[in-house]
Design a protein around this motif. Structure first.
Motif, PDB file in Angstrom:
ATOM      1  N   LEU A   1       0.818  -1.207   0.000  1.00 22.08           N
ATOM      2  CA  LEU A   1       0.000   0.000   0.000  1.00 22.08           C
ATOM      3  C   LEU A   1       0.856   1.263   0.000  1.00 22.08           C
ATOM      4  N   MET A   2       1.899   1.264   0.815  1.00 19.82           N
ATOM      5  CA  MET A   2       2.765   2.438   0.917  1.00 19.82           C
ATOM      6  C   MET A   2       3.931   2.393  -0.077  1.00 19.82           C
ATOM      7  N   ARG A   3       3.934   1.349  -0.921  1.00 20.68           N
ATOM      8  CA  ARG A   3       4.951   1.204  -1.957  1.00 20.68           C
ATOM      9  C   ARG A   3       6.366   1.260  -1.384  1.00 20.68           C
ATOM     10  N   ALA A   4       6.513   0.604  -0.244  1.00 19.71           N
ATOM     11  CA  ALA A   4       7.811   0.556   0.431  1.00 19.71           C
ATOM     12  C   ALA A   4       8.698  -0.496  -0.231  1.00 19.71           C
ATOM     13  N   PRO A   5       9.999  -0.284  -0.222  1.00 18.82           N
ATOM     14  CA  PRO A   5      10.895  -1.270  -0.831  1.00 18.82           C
ATOM     15  C   PRO A   5      10.888  -2.608  -0.080  1.00 18.82           C
ATOM     16  N   ASP A   6      10.678  -2.575   1.244  1.00 18.23           N
ATOM     17  CA  ASP A   6      10.632  -3.796   2.052  1.00 18.23           C
ATOM     18  C   ASP A   6      10.074  -3.455   3.431  1.00 18.23           C
ATOM     19  N   ASP A   7       9.893  -4.478   4.267  1.00 19.00           N
ATOM     20  CA  ASP A   7       9.336  -4.288   5.611  1.00 19.00           C
ATOM     21  C   ASP A   7      10.160  -3.331   6.463  1.00 19.00           C
ATOM     22  N   SER A   8      11.472  -3.438   6.351  1.00 21.71           N
ATOM     23  CA  SER A   8      12.335  -2.626   7.216  1.00 21.71           C
ATOM     24  C   SER A   8      12.168  -1.134   6.952  1.00 21.71           C
ATOM     25  N   ALA A   9      11.807  -0.773   5.729  1.00 18.19           N
ATOM     26  CA  ALA A   9      11.604   0.644   5.409  1.00 18.19           C
ATOM     27  C   ALA A   9      10.466   1.227   6.233  1.00 18.19           C
ATOM     28  N   LEU A  10       9.420   0.432   6.466  1.00 21.07           N
ATOM     29  CA  LEU A  10       8.288   0.908   7.273  1.00 21.07           C
ATOM     30  C   LEU A  10       8.661   1.040   8.742  1.00 21.07           C
ATOM     31  N   LEU A  11       9.541   0.180   9.204  1.00 28.41           N
ATOM     32  CA  LEU A  11       9.942   0.221  10.618  1.00 28.41           C
ATOM     33  C   LEU A  11      10.703   1.490  10.966  1.00 28.41           C
ATOM     34  N   HIS A  12      11.311   2.104   9.974  1.00 26.24           N
ATOM     35  CA  HIS A  12      12.134   3.286  10.220  1.00 26.24           C
ATOM     36  C   HIS A  12      11.472   4.583   9.757  1.00 26.24           C
TER      37      HIS A  12
END
Length: 87
Positions: free
Chosen positions: A4-15
């Motif tokens: 949904l947020m077009r993040a490169p991976d899970d870790s990008a959301l954590l930071h």
């Protein structure tokens, strides 16, 4: 969240700060919803979020507090629905 947020991976959301996901009035709504959830109540709001690629998505977001064994809020379950195509 990653898709949904077009993040490169899970870790990008954590930071990424929750506050930084929203624009303008959306930041105010998100902060109010977080305060409500921290106080132990379910909160819901609609606002524009900014994806990692800069795209703007209109989201309907619900925050549900989760209590620990001592009864205090320890985390949240967040469900966001993308309403962009409906607007």
């Amino acid at each position: 969240g990653v898709q949904l947020m077009r993040a490169p991976d899970d870790s990008a959301l954590l930071h990424r700060s929750w506050h930084d996901c929203w624009e303008d009035e959306g930041r105010v709504r998100a902060d109010e919803a977080l305060a409500t959830a921290r106080a132990g109540a379910v909160a819901r709001f609609q606002a524009t979020a900014v994806a990692f690629d800069g795209a703007r998505r209109w989201l309907d977001t619900a925050l549900t507090p989760v209590n620990g064994s001592d009864g205090a809020v320890t985390r949240f379950v967040v469900v966001a629905r993308d309403l962009t195509e409906l607007r």
